[in-house]
Design a protein around this motif. Structure first.
Motif, PDB file in Angstrom:
ATOM      1  N   THR A  84       0.820  -1.212   0.000  1.00 48.69           N
ATOM      2  CA  THR A  84       0.000   0.000   0.000  1.00 48.69           C
ATOM      3  C   THR A  84       0.852   1.259   0.000  1.00 48.69           C
ATOM      4  O   THR A  84       0.342   2.354  -0.206  1.00 48.69           O
ATOM      5  N   SER A  85       2.175   1.126   0.199  1.00 44.79           N
ATOM      6  CA  SER A  85       3.033   2.314   0.269  1.00 44.79           C
ATOM      7  C   SER A  85       4.116   2.367  -0.806  1.00 44.79           C
ATOM      8  O   SER A  85       4.676   3.427  -1.053  1.00 44.79           O
ATOM      9  N   SER A  86       4.425   1.231  -1.431  1.00 39.29           N
ATOM     10  CA  SER A  86       5.474   1.225  -2.453  1.00 39.29           C
ATOM     11  C   SER A  86       5.092   0.305  -3.603  1.00 39.29           C
ATOM     12  O   SER A  86       4.138  -0.459  -3.507  1.00 39.29           O
ATOM     13  N   ALA A  87       5.869   0.432  -4.680  1.00 40.89           N
ATOM     14  CA  ALA A  87       5.602  -0.364  -5.880  1.00 40.89           C
ATOM     15  C   ALA A  87       6.929  -0.606  -6.590  1.00 40.89           C
ATOM     16  O   ALA A  87       7.938   0.033  -6.278  1.00 40.89           O
ATOM     17  N   THR A  88       6.912  -1.525  -7.545  1.00 41.48           N
ATOM     18  CA  THR A  88       8.104  -1.723  -8.365  1.00 41.48           C
ATOM     19  C   THR A  88       7.835  -1.126  -9.744  1.00 41.48           C
ATOM     20  O   THR A  88       6.705  -1.142 -10.238  1.00 41.48           O
ATOM     21  N   ILE A  89       8.886  -0.601 -10.340  1.00 37.38           N
ATOM     22  CA  ILE A  89       8.825  -0.162 -11.728  1.00 37.38           C
ATOM     23  C   ILE A  89       9.759  -1.082 -12.497  1.00 37.38           C
ATOM     24  O   ILE A  89      10.942  -1.191 -12.172  1.00 37.38           O
ATOM     25  N   ARG A  90       9.218  -1.768 -13.489  1.00 37.73           N
ATOM     26  CA  ARG A  90       9.979  -2.712 -14.312  1.00 37.73           C
ATOM     27  C   ARG A  90      10.260  -2.074 -15.664  1.00 37.73           C
ATOM     28  O   ARG A  90       9.374  -1.525 -16.305  1.00 37.73           O
ATOM     29  N   GLU A  91      11.501  -2.199 -16.102  1.00 39.01           N
ATOM     30  CA  GLU A  91      11.907  -1.702 -17.413  1.00 39.01           C
ATOM     31  C   GLU A  91      11.846  -2.853 -18.405  1.00 39.01           C
ATOM     32  O   GLU A  91      12.355  -3.941 -18.129  1.00 39.01           O
ATOM     33  N   ARG A  92      11.188  -2.643 -19.523  1.00 35.87           N
ATOM     34  CA  ARG A  92      10.888  -3.683 -20.505  1.00 35.87           C
ATOM     35  C   ARG A  92      12.124  -4.404 -21.045  1.00 35.87           C
ATOM     36  O   ARG A  92      12.160  -5.630 -21.068  1.00 35.87           O
ATOM     37  N   ASP A  93      13.125  -3.671 -21.505  1.00 34.64           N
ATOM     38  CA  ASP A  93      14.228  -4.307 -22.216  1.00 34.64           C
ATOM     39  C   ASP A  93      15.132  -5.144 -21.318  1.00 34.64           C
ATOM     40  O   ASP A  93      15.525  -6.243 -21.683  1.00 34.64           O
ATOM     41  N   SER A  94      15.472  -4.632 -20.146  1.00 35.56           N
ATOM     42  CA  SER A  94      16.336  -5.376 -19.225  1.00 35.56           C
ATOM     43  C   SER A  94      15.535  -6.270 -18.286  1.00 35.56           C
ATOM     44  O   SER A  94      16.087  -7.209 -17.713  1.00 35.56           O
ATOM     45  N   LYS A  95      14.266  -5.961 -18.103  1.00 33.84           N
ATOM     46  CA  LYS A  95      13.371  -6.597 -17.143  1.00 33.84           C
ATOM     47  C   LYS A  95      13.791  -6.317 -15.704  1.00 33.84           C
ATOM     48  O   LYS A  95      13.312  -6.928 -14.774  1.00 33.84           O
ATOM     49  N   ASP A  96      14.712  -5.365 -15.521  1.00 36.12           N
ATOM     50  CA  ASP A  96      15.146  -4.981 -14.186  1.00 36.12           C
ATOM     51  C   ASP A  96      14.075  -4.133 -13.513  1.00 36.12           C
ATOM     52  O   ASP A  96      13.271  -3.492 -14.182  1.00 36.12           O
ATOM     53  N   GLN A  97      14.096  -4.134 -12.181  1.00 40.24           N
ATOM     54  CA  GLN A  97      13.069  -3.437 -11.418  1.00 40.24           C
ATOM     55  C   GLN A  97      13.686  -2.570 -10.330  1.00 40.24           C
ATOM     56  O   GLN A  97      14.706  -2.936  -9.745  1.00 40.24           O
ATOM     57  N   ILE A  98      13.022  -1.440 -10.080  1.00 46.12           N
ATOM     58  CA  ILE A  98      13.384  -0.591  -8.945  1.00 46.12           C
ATOM     59  C   ILE A  98      12.190  -0.491  -8.014  1.00 46.12           C
ATOM     60  O   ILE A  98      11.057  -0.705  -8.423  1.00 46.12           O
ATOM     61  N   ARG A  99      12.462  -0.166  -6.778  1.00 42.08           N
ATOM     62  CA  ARG A  99      11.417  -0.018  -5.770  1.00 42.08           C
ATOM     63  C   ARG A  99      11.260   1.471  -5.458  1.00 42.08           C
ATOM     64  O   ARG A  99      12.251   2.155  -5.188  1.00 42.08           O
ATOM     65  N   VAL A 100      10.028   1.967  -5.533  1.00 36.08           N
ATOM     66  CA  VAL A 100       9.758   3.382  -5.261  1.00 36.08           C
ATOM     67  C   VAL A 100       8.552   3.515  -4.339  1.00 36.08           C
ATOM     68  O   VAL A 100       7.714   2.622  -4.268  1.00 36.08           O
ATOM     69  N   ASN A 101       8.471   4.657  -3.665  1.00 31.95           N
ATOM     70  CA  ASN A 101       7.264   4.977  -2.912  1.00 31.95           C
ATOM     71  C   ASN A 101       6.157   5.263  -3.913  1.00 31.95           C
ATOM     72  O   ASN A 101       6.419   5.754  -5.014  1.00 31.95           O
ATOM     73  N   VAL A 102       4.932   4.999  -3.545  1.00 33.45           N
ATOM     74  CA  VAL A 102       3.782   5.232  -4.417  1.00 33.45           C
ATOM     75  C   VAL A 102       3.784   6.668  -4.946  1.00 33.45           C
ATOM     76  O   VAL A 102       3.543   6.905  -6.132  1.00 33.45           O
ATOM     77  N   GLU A 103       4.117   7.624  -4.076  1.00 33.18           N
ATOM     78  CA  GLU A 103       4.097   9.033  -4.462  1.00 33.18           C
ATOM     79  C   GLU A 103       5.149   9.371  -5.518  1.00 33.18           C
ATOM     80  O   GLU A 103       5.023  10.363  -6.231  1.00 33.18           O
ATOM     81  N   GLU A 104       6.224   8.585  -5.611  1.00 32.55           N
ATOM     82  CA  GLU A 104       7.318   8.860  -6.545  1.00 32.55           C
ATOM     83  C   GLU A 104       7.131   8.209  -7.916  1.00 32.55           C
ATOM     84  O   GLU A 104       7.819   8.585  -8.871  1.00 32.55           O
ATOM     85  N   ALA A 105       6.259   7.237  -8.015  1.00 29.08           N
ATOM     86  CA  ALA A 105       6.174   6.407  -9.220  1.00 29.08           C
ATOM     87  C   ALA A 105       5.965   7.230 -10.495  1.00 29.08           C
ATOM     88  O   ALA A 105       6.701   7.061 -11.477  1.00 29.08           O
ATOM     89  N   ALA A 106       4.997   8.107 -10.506  1.00 27.32           N
ATOM     90  CA  ALA A 106       4.710   8.884 -11.720  1.00 27.32           C
ATOM     91  C   ALA A 106       5.879   9.789 -12.096  1.00 27.32           C
ATOM     92  O   ALA A 106       6.226   9.908 -13.270  1.00 27.32           O
TER      93      ALA A 106
END
Length: 136
Positions: A84-106
């Motif tokens: 409920t407070s964070s999410a992952t952002i996945r990059e298509r080409d590498s399939k690597d992911q970062i973890r961000v706070n919900v407020e930072e995602a956009a």
């Protein structure tokens, strides 16, 4: 084309550069859960406010199938809500992911798709894991 995770088939990947991709990002809850769906909608509203084209997917389809579907459409980033407070952002080409706070995602997606930051920059800035990690 790239092999599926199981290695038993080839998956299509359309590699639009983020700047020209018609859809910049998808948003989906990891599992069907009311709390995660609400957070997904909040992130979707933030993306809309930032002018980022995106799709929200609250189907119960497996995360791997949703990633494959968006990769095939050329969507460069996927935001997966698993808290409920964070999410992952996945990059298509590498399939690597970062973890961000919900407020930072956009903001993170906007910065990378607009060319203000590189994926390598956000990768080094946020907690992350590679597609080759055992914890994926």
């Amino acid at each position: 084309m790239r092999p599926s995770q199981a290695g038993d088939e080839q998956l299509n990947v359309f590699r639009f550069p983020p700047l020209v991709a018609p859809i910049k990002c998808t948003v989906f809850p990891l599992v069907q859960n009311q709390k995660y769906e609400e957070v997904s909608k909040v992130i979707s509203q933030s993306l809309t406010s930032a002018g980022i084209s995106h799709k929200i997917d609250i189907t119960g389809t497996s995360i791997g199938k949703r990633y494959a579907r968006t990769d095939e459409l050329g969507v460069p980033f996927a935001i997966t809500v698993d808290s409920t407070s964070s999410a992952t952002i996945r990059e298509r080409d590498s399939k690597d992911q970062i973890r961000v706070n919900v407020e930072e995602a956009a903001t993170v997606v906007k910065d990378v798709t607009d060319g203000r930051r590189t994926w390598e920059d956000v990768w080094s800035t946020f907690p992350h894991h590679s597609s080759g990690s055992a914890d994926e």
